[in-house]
Write a protein that holds these residues in place. Structure first.
Motif, PDB file in Angstrom:
ATOM      1  N   TYR A   1       2.560   2.308   2.598  1.00 43.58           N
ATOM      2  CA  TYR A   1       2.760   2.786   3.866  1.00 43.58           C
ATOM      3  C   TYR A   1       4.161   2.239   4.648  1.00 43.58           C
ATOM      4  O   TYR A   1       4.328   1.032   4.553  1.00 43.58           O
TER       5      TYR A   1
ATOM      6  N   ALA B   1      -6.580   3.613   0.040  1.00 46.40           N
ATOM      7  CA  ALA B   1      -5.481   2.978  -0.160  1.00 46.40           C
ATOM      8  C   ALA B   1      -5.751   1.644  -1.062  1.00 46.40           C
ATOM      9  O   ALA B   1      -5.179   1.311  -1.932  1.00 46.40           O
ATOM     10  N   HIS B   2      -6.653   0.940  -0.339  1.00 43.40           N
ATOM     11  CA  HIS B   2      -6.970  -0.193  -1.077  1.00 43.40           C
ATOM     12  C   HIS B   2      -7.666  -0.217  -2.496  1.00 43.40           C
ATOM     13  O   HIS B   2      -7.374  -0.896  -3.337  1.00 43.40           O
TER      14      HIS B   2
ATOM     15  N   LEU C   1       0.814  -1.228  -0.037  1.00 43.61           N
ATOM     16  CA  LEU C   1      -0.026   0.195   0.070  1.00 43.61           C
ATOM     17  C   LEU C   1       0.791   1.325  -0.009  1.00 43.61           C
ATOM     18  O   LEU C   1       0.395   2.380  -0.168  1.00 43.61           O
TER      19      LEU C   1
END
Length: 124
Positions: free
Chosen positions: A43, A88-89, A41
């Motif tokens: 992060y 994000a997904h 993602l």
């Protein structure tokens, strides 16, 4: 009618809190798997443990009525967390946005019914 609003509040809040606790549990027990998801993602992985702890503290805040202002902050924090998770997904198209959308709907319903019960009790 007030009884049904309180029941709805607890149902939606409990379901939302279950999702958050489950996610915190996964963050704490399956670090390597979650680290892979976070990296996919985009992060940093150092957010995993603090995010898990904050989710647990947020759930405690929603379930226990310590302070109305603190509860508002918890709702706000969860809103941003779930919206960011959804996007994000969605952006990487991994299919995880469905769970985030369900969590967002449960959060919105929980907040709506909490405000309704809070408003009703202030009027009486």
């Amino acid at each position: 009618m007030n009884k049904y609003i309180k029941i709805a509040n607890w149902v939606f809040t409990s379901l939302f809190c279950f999702i958050m606790l489950y996610s915190a549990f996964i963050y704490l027990t399956k670090y390597e798997m979650v680290k892979g998801f976070f990296e996919t993602l985009g992060y940093p992985s150092y957010l995993i443990y603090p995010l898990a702890i904050l989710k647990i503290l947020g759930v405690i805040t929603l379930l226990a009525n310590f302070n109305k202002t603190l509860k508002e902050w918890a709702y706000s924090a969860f809103f941003f967390e779930v919206v960011l998770a959804f996007f994000a997904h969605y952006m990487i198209k991994d299919g995880g946005e469905g769970t985030a959308l369900v969590a967002l709907i449960l959060l919105a319903l929980s907040y709506f019914f909490w405000k309704k019960t809070n408003f009703k009790s202030n009027k009486e």
